[in-house]
Scaffold this active site. Sequence first.
Site, mmCIF file in Angstrom:
data_model
loop_
_atom_site.group_PDB
_atom_site.id
_atom_site.type_symbol
_atom_site.label_atom_id
_atom_site.label_comp_id
_atom_site.label_asym_id
_atom_site.label_seq_id
_atom_site.Cartn_x
_atom_site.Cartn_y
_atom_site.Cartn_z
ATOM 1 N N CYS A 73 0.850 -1.178 -0.051
ATOM 2 C CA CYS A 73 0.008 -0.026 -0.123
ATOM 3 C C CYS A 73 0.869 1.178 -0.137
ATOM 4 O O CYS A 73 2.114 0.886 -0.229
ATOM 5 C CB CYS A 73 -0.953 0.122 1.499
ATOM 6 S SG CYS A 73 -0.058 0.152 2.689
ATOM 7 N N ALA A 74 0.486 2.274 0.263
ATOM 8 C CA ALA A 74 1.248 3.891 0.354
ATOM 9 C C ALA A 74 2.179 3.812 1.256
ATOM 10 O O ALA A 74 3.198 4.057 1.085
ATOM 11 C CB ALA A 74 0.236 4.822 0.270
#
Length: 374
Positions: A73-74
């Site tokens: 994810c980020a």
Amino acid sequence: MALQAITVRELAQKILANEKVFLLDIRKEEDYNDWAIQGRNVQSLNIPYKQLENGAEDVKEQLPEDQTIYVVCAKGISSQKGVEVLEDAGVKNITYLKGGMTAWSEHMEPMKIGDLSNGGELYQFLRIGKGCLSYMVIADGEATVIDATRMTETYKNFAEEKNAAIKYVLDTHLHADHISGGKTLAKHTKAQYYFPTKDDEGLTFDYNKLEDGTKITVGDSIAISSFYSPGHTIGSTSFIVDNKYLMTGDILFIESIGRPDLAGKAEDWVDDLRKTLYERYQSLSQDLIVLPAHFGAMEEINEDGTVQAKLEELYQKNDRLNVESEEEFRHLVTDNLPPQPNSHEEIRYTNMGKKNPDHDERREMEVGPNRCAI
């Protein structure tokens, strides 16, 4: 969570060793399409977290059973939730990338390029998630760093491991795609900082003038000679190291060439770019090994994990170096400019010392791939 999170260093080493890697990227589709982890043996599946949350059983059917699944994810937060959702659905061999794409963007892997004269060494720092390349020349207990990123501790720690003191820090040009760590590194190590005078668009700090023919000696005998090579910027400067390596900055890459428009002057600088590529570099020894400041695709990384090629080979294989007509070259460059790098104006002002964003802002400014090539 049964498996320990994988670090960006561990993942980078797997990818550079051409191991098979399966990634489940749970960022938004547009973020994934703009910038994702790549590699020769990387298989990547994008399923946004909301979709995963609402249909874990369907996602499970798309996952391999014979490989570890790494959720991305980020920032490494949502991915932990994603792992839990899939574990609840019965997926067993699964974990997440610690720090996510933010940490991936910042990781640098030092790779040895080769030995220099009289016991010297040359290292390339591969910023695999961003495509940035920086360098360290070491000789007789001294080190010079070229095109340092903002992660300056990496260079300081590496020099310490090599029992070398950083004496010089050089930038090939005013960077627009990432924040330079050159001035900061020089300040913290009491090194001399060199910068191309023709790229001084109002720098707010002092520097040693880097001009055509400026020569620096690392240790007792390793020479670094500057070679004026405008085109990406008006001050772009290359370095010839130990009469063997040509550091081209953002002028020449393995499979492409630099763009001349990041200061908004494509029409003005395209002729300089052609002259550098078709005349200035042609006048050099074709046995020089090109070391660029960026790479654009994982295919540009050699089997040994380095990005390098002979100048002669690039003139044979890089089609951007084989455009006979000046007019055709001009159109090739100015008609095919990719999107500007994220926050490129803010990055330029930061590199001039005109802006001083905090740590989180600097991270955010660099999100995304480099876009220095045509």
